[in-house]
Design an enzyme around this catalytic site. Structure first.
Site, short mmCIF file in Angstrom:
data_model
loop_
_atom_site.label_atom_id
_atom_site.label_comp_id
_atom_site.label_asym_id
_atom_site.label_seq_id
_atom_site.Cartn_x
_atom_site.Cartn_y
_atom_site.Cartn_z
N SER A 127 45.77 43.84 31.75
CA SER A 127 44.52 43.31 31.22
C SER A 127 43.45 43.46 32.29
O SER A 127 43.76 43.58 33.49
CB SER A 127 44.71 41.82 30.88
OG SER A 127 43.47 41.17 30.69
N TYR A 130 46.21 32.39 32.30
CA TYR A 130 46.38 33.77 31.86
C TYR A 130 46.11 34.73 33.01
O TYR A 130 46.87 35.67 33.25
CB TYR A 130 45.43 34.05 30.69
CG TYR A 130 45.52 35.45 30.14
CD1 TYR A 130 46.57 35.82 29.31
CD2 TYR A 130 44.54 36.41 30.42
CE1 TYR A 130 46.66 37.10 28.77
CE2 TYR A 130 44.62 37.69 29.89
CZ TYR A 130 45.68 38.03 29.08
OH TYR A 130 45.75 39.31 28.57
#
Length: 231
Positions: free
Chosen positions: A133, A146
């Site tokens: 990501s 996250y």
């Protein structure tokens, strides 16, 4: 001949989003795709195997590894995509939030690679694709658990790449920016000023094509890293 004719690809988190897009694209290119997810609508197809699997469960992963190796000999391609997303600033993040994100986004991929490790090395040439990501290299405010899990995943990937250099197992990390998947549904990004709207996000199929590009290069070349941003 299609790009992936005769190859076996294991894809985690394959019921939606990037994992589903990768599975469909690889299947269309001739691969036998083993789709792993907690919930799947099973298809009757000789080149598709659907197996329910929770990557946070050691017993689930072990059962998957044993079945896939027994039925196919093991994967030629492993796409570690399964993930979860919690968007909270540090002051609102609980220890449970962090533990959950680490369990799904870091320990889960570790379990999958560790389970298939011996068969991947034995089956070489092989390829491990890690779906990271933008949060694995950009410290985004409000993204505590996250972000920590994705930074950890990048570290795990890079260490494994160093250990496998020259082994015949290639490693690619794909780090996309905001991608239009159902992980955003709880946040309704189109109604918020602090998040990109869905029209500005990357389509999952574009990430799938990046994965296909990486795994179909000549055996003499490794695509170490692909970072993607909305155009």
């Amino acid at each position: 001949m299609s790009e992936l004719e005769g190859r076996v690809a294991v894809v985690t988190g394959a019921s939606r989003g990037i994992g589903l897009a990768v599975s469909e694209l690889f299947h269309s290119e001739g691969a036998h795709v083993v789709r792993l997810s907690r919930s799947l609508q099973r298809h009757v197809d000789p080149r598709r195997t659907d197996i329910p699997c929770d990557v946070t469960s050691e017993s689930d992963v072990q059962a998957v590894v044993e079945r896939v190796v027994a039925e196919t000999g093991g994967p030629d391609i492993l796409v570690n995509n399964a993930g979860a997303f919690r968007w909270k600033p540090f002051g609102e993040t609980t220890a449970e939030d962090l533990e959950h994100q680490l369990a799904v986004n870091l320990v889960g991929p570790f379990r999958i690679v560790r389970g298939f490790f011996e068969s991947l090395v034995a089956r070489k040439p092989a390829h491990i694709v890690t779906i990271g990501s933008i949060a694995d290299h950009v410290p985004l405010a409000g993204n505590t658990a996250y972000g920590a899990s994705k930074y950890g995943l990048r570290g795990l990937h890079e260490i494994l790449a160093a250990e496998l250099a020259g082994s015949g197992v290639r490693m690619t990390l794909i780090s996309p920016g905001p991608t239009d998947t159902s992980l955003w549904d709880p946040f309704d990004p189109d109604s918020r000023d602090d998040l990109p709207g869905r029209p500005q996000m990357i389509p999952p199929r574009d990430v799938a094509h990046a994965a296909l590009f990486a795994v179909t290069r000549a055996a003499t070349t490794n695509i170490d890293l692909i970072r993607m941003t909305p155009a």
